[in-house]
Design a protein around this motif. Sequence first.
Motif, PDB file in Angstrom:
ATOM      1  N   ALA A 227       0.833  -1.206   0.000  1.00  0.00           N
ATOM      2  CA  ALA A 227       0.000   0.000   0.000  1.00  0.00           C
ATOM      3  C   ALA A 227       0.867   1.256   0.000  1.00  0.00           C
ATOM      4  O   ALA A 227       0.567   2.236  -0.701  1.00  0.00           O
ATOM      5  CB  ALA A 227      -0.940  -0.006   1.198  1.00  0.00           C
ATOM      6  N   LEU A 228       1.956   1.249   0.750  1.00  0.00           N
ATOM      7  CA  LEU A 228       2.868   2.393   0.752  1.00  0.00           C
ATOM      8  C   LEU A 228       3.480   2.606  -0.617  1.00  0.00           C
ATOM      9  O   LEU A 228       3.614   3.750  -1.083  1.00  0.00           O
ATOM     10  CB  LEU A 228       3.965   2.190   1.797  1.00  0.00           C
ATOM     11  N   ASP A 229       3.864   1.523  -1.275  1.00  0.00           N
ATOM     12  CA  ASP A 229       4.421   1.641  -2.626  1.00  0.00           C
ATOM     13  C   ASP A 229       3.404   2.275  -3.574  1.00  0.00           C
ATOM     14  O   ASP A 229       3.745   3.136  -4.395  1.00  0.00           O
ATOM     15  CB  ASP A 229       4.844   0.275  -3.149  1.00  0.00           C
ATOM     16  N   ILE A 230       2.138   1.836  -3.466  1.00  0.00           N
ATOM     17  CA  ILE A 230       1.091   2.365  -4.340  1.00  0.00           C
ATOM     18  C   ILE A 230       0.835   3.839  -4.043  1.00  0.00           C
ATOM     19  O   ILE A 230       0.662   4.659  -4.957  1.00  0.00           O
ATOM     20  CB  ILE A 230      -0.189   1.521  -4.203  1.00  0.00           C
ATOM     21  N   LEU A 231       0.826   4.210  -2.764  1.00  0.00           N
ATOM     22  CA  LEU A 231       0.656   5.615  -2.394  1.00  0.00           C
ATOM     23  C   LEU A 231       1.793   6.455  -2.956  1.00  0.00           C
ATOM     24  O   LEU A 231       1.580   7.556  -3.480  1.00  0.00           O
ATOM     25  CB  LEU A 231       0.602   5.760  -0.874  1.00  0.00           C
ATOM     26  N   GLY A 232       3.016   5.927  -2.840  1.00  0.00           N
ATOM     27  CA  GLY A 232       4.158   6.647  -3.384  1.00  0.00           C
ATOM     28  C   GLY A 232       4.084   6.795  -4.890  1.00  0.00           C
ATOM     29  O   GLY A 232       4.337   7.876  -5.441  1.00  0.00           O
ATOM     30  N   ASP A 233       3.708   5.719  -5.568  1.00  0.00           N
ATOM     31  CA  ASP A 233       3.576   5.763  -7.026  1.00  0.00           C
ATOM     32  C   ASP A 233       2.510   6.777  -7.445  1.00  0.00           C
ATOM     33  O   ASP A 233       2.624   7.409  -8.506  1.00  0.00           O
ATOM     34  CB  ASP A 233       3.201   4.387  -7.575  1.00  0.00           C
ATOM     35  N   GLY A 234       1.474   6.916  -6.617  1.00  0.00           N
ATOM     36  CA  GLY A 234       0.396   7.856  -6.928  1.00  0.00           C
ATOM     37  C   GLY A 234       0.695   9.282  -6.532  1.00  0.00           C
ATOM     38  O   GLY A 234      -0.137  10.170  -6.738  1.00  0.00           O
ATOM     39  N   GLY A 235       1.866   9.515  -5.938  1.00  0.00           N
ATOM     40  CA  GLY A 235       2.265  10.864  -5.566  1.00  0.00           C
ATOM     41  C   GLY A 235       1.615  11.397  -4.306  1.00  0.00           C
ATOM     42  O   GLY A 235       1.648  12.601  -4.047  1.00  0.00           O
ATOM     43  N   TYR A 236       1.045  10.497  -3.485  1.00  0.00           N
ATOM     44  CA  TYR A 236       0.391  10.982  -2.268  1.00  0.00           C
ATOM     45  C   TYR A 236       1.429  11.511  -1.284  1.00  0.00           C
ATOM     46  O   TYR A 236       2.416  10.831  -0.981  1.00  0.00           O
ATOM     47  CB  TYR A 236      -0.424   9.862  -1.611  1.00  0.00           C
ATOM     48  N   ASP A 237       1.215  12.719  -0.782  1.00  0.00           N
ATOM     49  CA  ASP A 237       2.164  13.310   0.169  1.00  0.00           C
ATOM     50  C   ASP A 237       1.445  13.985   1.334  1.00  0.00           C
ATOM     51  O   ASP A 237       1.949  14.928   1.934  1.00  0.00           O
ATOM     52  CB  ASP A 237       3.081  14.305  -0.532  1.00  0.00           C
ATOM     53  N   GLY A 238       0.257  13.503   1.646  1.00  0.00           N
ATOM     54  CA  GLY A 238      -0.524  14.090   2.721  1.00  0.00           C
ATOM     55  C   GLY A 238      -0.425  13.318   4.019  1.00  0.00           C
ATOM     56  O   GLY A 238       0.543  12.598   4.273  1.00  0.00           O
ATOM     57  N   LEU A 239      -1.453  13.463   4.856  1.00  0.00           N
ATOM     58  CA  LEU A 239      -1.491  12.850   6.175  1.00  0.00           C
ATOM     59  C   LEU A 239      -1.635  11.334   6.071  1.00  0.00           C
ATOM     60  O   LEU A 239      -2.488  10.832   5.335  1.00  0.00           O
ATOM     61  CB  LEU A 239      -2.672  13.425   6.967  1.00  0.00           C
ATOM     62  N   ILE A 240      -0.796  10.612   6.816  1.00  0.00           N
ATOM     63  CA  ILE A 240      -0.926   9.159   6.957  1.00  0.00           C
ATOM     64  C   ILE A 240      -1.095   8.851   8.436  1.00  0.00           C
ATOM     65  O   ILE A 240      -0.294   9.289   9.268  1.00  0.00           O
ATOM     66  CB  ILE A 240       0.282   8.416   6.380  1.00  0.00           C
ATOM     67  N   THR A 241      -2.152   8.120   8.752  1.00  0.00           N
ATOM     68  CA  THR A 241      -2.462   7.784  10.138  1.00  0.00           C
ATOM     69  C   THR A 241      -2.325   6.288  10.347  1.00  0.00           C
ATOM     70  O   THR A 241      -3.013   5.497   9.695  1.00  0.00           O
ATOM     71  CB  THR A 241      -3.901   8.222  10.493  1.00  0.00           C
ATOM     72  N   LEU A 242      -1.447   5.916  11.250  1.00  0.00           N
ATOM     73  CA  LEU A 242      -1.296   4.511  11.630  1.00  0.00           C
ATOM     74  C   LEU A 242      -2.492   4.124  12.488  1.00  0.00           C
ATOM     75  O   LEU A 242      -2.684   4.662  13.584  1.00  0.00           O
ATOM     76  CB  LEU A 242       0.004   4.313  12.399  1.00  0.00           C
ATOM     77  N   GLU A 243      -3.313   3.215  11.966  1.00  0.00           N
ATOM     78  CA  GLU A 243      -4.521   2.802  12.689  1.00  0.00           C
ATOM     79  C   GLU A 243      -4.369   1.334  13.070  1.00  0.00           C
ATOM     80  O   GLU A 243      -4.814   0.442  12.356  1.00  0.00           O
ATOM     81  CB  GLU A 243      -5.766   3.029  11.835  1.00  0.00           C
ATOM     82  N   ILE A 244      -3.730   1.109  14.193  1.00  0.00           N
ATOM     83  CA  ILE A 244      -3.396  -0.241  14.628  1.00  0.00           C
ATOM     84  C   ILE A 244      -4.268  -0.613  15.817  1.00  0.00           C
ATOM     85  O   ILE A 244      -4.464   0.180  16.739  1.00  0.00           O
ATOM     86  CB  ILE A 244      -1.899  -0.337  15.003  1.00  0.00           C
ATOM     87  N   ASN A 245      -4.787  -1.818  15.791  1.00  0.00           N
ATOM     88  CA  ASN A 245      -5.566  -2.353  16.899  1.00  0.00           C
ATOM     89  C   ASN A 245      -4.617  -3.109  17.824  1.00  0.00           C
ATOM     90  O   ASN A 245      -3.978  -4.086  17.401  1.00  0.00           O
ATOM     91  CB  ASN A 245      -6.654  -3.278  16.356  1.00  0.00           C
ATOM     92  N   ASP A 246      -4.522  -2.680  19.069  1.00  0.00           N
ATOM     93  CA  ASP A 246      -3.579  -3.335  19.981  1.00  0.00           C
ATOM     94  C   ASP A 246      -3.949  -4.800  20.235  1.00  0.00           C
ATOM     95  O   ASP A 246      -3.092  -5.591  20.643  1.00  0.00           O
ATOM     96  CB  ASP A 246      -3.467  -2.572  21.299  1.00  0.00           C
ATOM     97  N   LEU A 247      -5.198  -5.186  19.952  1.00  0.00           N
ATOM     98  CA  LEU A 247      -5.600  -6.580  20.133  1.00  0.00           C
ATOM     99  C   LEU A 247      -5.185  -7.462  18.952  1.00  0.00           C
ATOM    100  O   LEU A 247      -5.347  -8.680  19.016  1.00  0.00           O
ATOM    101  CB  LEU A 247      -7.114  -6.664  20.332  1.00  0.00           C
ATOM    102  N   SER A 248      -4.672  -6.846  17.884  1.00  0.00           N
ATOM    103  CA  SER A 248      -4.296  -7.624  16.699  1.00  0.00           C
ATOM    104  C   SER A 248      -2.871  -8.152  16.763  1.00  0.00           C
ATOM    105  O   SER A 248      -2.437  -8.853  15.841  1.00  0.00           O
ATOM    106  CB  SER A 248      -4.434  -6.760  15.446  1.00  0.00           C
ATOM    107  N   VAL A 249      -2.154  -7.840  17.831  1.00  0.00           N
ATOM    108  CA  VAL A 249      -0.717  -8.169  17.867  1.00  0.00           C
ATOM    109  C   VAL A 249      -0.394  -9.324  18.806  1.00  0.00           C
ATOM    110  O   VAL A 249       0.774  -9.639  19.018  1.00  0.00           O
ATOM    111  CB  VAL A 249       0.120  -6.930  18.260  1.00  0.00           C
ATOM    112  N   GLY A 250      -1.403  -9.965  19.370  1.00  0.00           N
ATOM    113  CA  GLY A 250      -1.141 -11.103  20.244  1.00  0.00           C
ATOM    114  C   GLY A 250      -1.231 -10.722  21.708  1.00  0.00           C
ATOM    115  O   GLY A 250      -2.242 -10.166  22.162  1.00  0.00           O
ATOM    116  N   ASP A 251      -0.172 -10.987  22.449  1.00  0.00           N
ATOM    117  CA  ASP A 251      -0.175 -10.718  23.883  1.00  0.00           C
ATOM    118  C   ASP A 251      -0.303  -9.224  24.153  1.00  0.00           C
ATOM    119  O   ASP A 251       0.156  -8.401  23.347  1.00  0.00           O
ATOM    120  CB  ASP A 251       1.115 -11.237  24.522  1.00  0.00           C
ATOM    121  N   PRO A 252      -0.911  -8.859  25.291  1.00  0.00           N
ATOM    122  CA  PRO A 252      -1.020  -7.435  25.635  1.00  0.00           C
ATOM    123  C   PRO A 252       0.350  -6.766  25.673  1.00  0.00           C
ATOM    124  O   PRO A 252       1.342  -7.348  26.122  1.00  0.00           O
ATOM    125  CB  PRO A 252      -1.666  -7.461  27.024  1.00  0.00           C
ATOM    126  N   LEU A 253       0.394  -5.532  25.176  1.00  0.00           N
ATOM    127  CA  LEU A 253       1.632  -4.781  25.119  1.00  0.00           C
ATOM    128  C   LEU A 253       1.677  -3.739  26.230  1.00  0.00           C
ATOM    129  O   LEU A 253       0.654  -3.154  26.588  1.00  0.00           O
ATOM    130  CB  LEU A 253       1.752  -4.063  23.767  1.00  0.00           C
TER     131      LEU A 253
END
Length: 274
Positions: A227-253
């Motif tokens: 997805a980052l490669d595609i955004l770069g190829d498309g010339g996107y240079d705006g806001l990128i928000t990391l939307e990570i679910n802490d429950l998706s990574v296994g054990d509690p962090l």
Amino acid sequence: MVMEISFSTMFFHDHPLDLIFDAVRISGADTLEFWPETPDWWLSGRSEDHLAQVIRQHPLPAPLSVHAPVLDLNPCSINPDVVRASISWIQFSIKLAESLKAKVCTIHPGRRTSKRPPADLDYWRLDQMLDEIAPYAESSRVSVSIENMEPQVNALLTTPAEISRVLNERDWLSFTLDSCHVASRGEEVLREFLSVAEGRIANVHLSGASGSVMHRPVKGNPWAEKALDILGDGGYDGLITLEINDLSVGDPLTAEEKIRMIADDVRVVRDHLS
């Protein structure tokens, strides 16, 4: 080059606002996507004065964005009371974003109440919601930005054509592209979203996907890096928000582990788009 990298406050679901805002500086991010439903604020009185004080005490290199509440809400519900509450919280969020000098307020389109494919009446409800919030959006300097949804049976706005329609009909509306929600449909569909929303993208939600597990960390995830490669190829240079679910990574962090994870993902984004 990426102008601004953000992360969702909901990744730090169990932590106080002071720690969350501090994590911007420590991780090397530029700003935050503030969810009013972040428990430390949502469940402790929702004081806007307190939130403004936290922001003053933790100056950010770039403006905040806001994500309107979505938990328990649905502006396309068949229940008129749910609709009213949902629209009220969207209006609240636009005004909150304005008061916080935020750049973007992301909203969800809602969904059909029953687990059936959306029908004409559901799209009518969506249009009614957008018409009702239009005066708030048009009088605000904040970009009100609608998000594409994951392709589930009762979801609205899951395709480029649907996003194209609502954008073409409303010049005040912007687009939040959730690249993870496109993962099951592949690279060409992601490119099509970029094409139909050219010039209207106010925010990109970025996270990894592995099988049925979504909103995973970016580092080492093939879909997120593609997805980052595609955004770069498309010339996107705006806001990128990391939307990570802490429950998706296994054990509690721990908080420290979460900050390191965000820092790793910030570096991956900068490396891909610099």
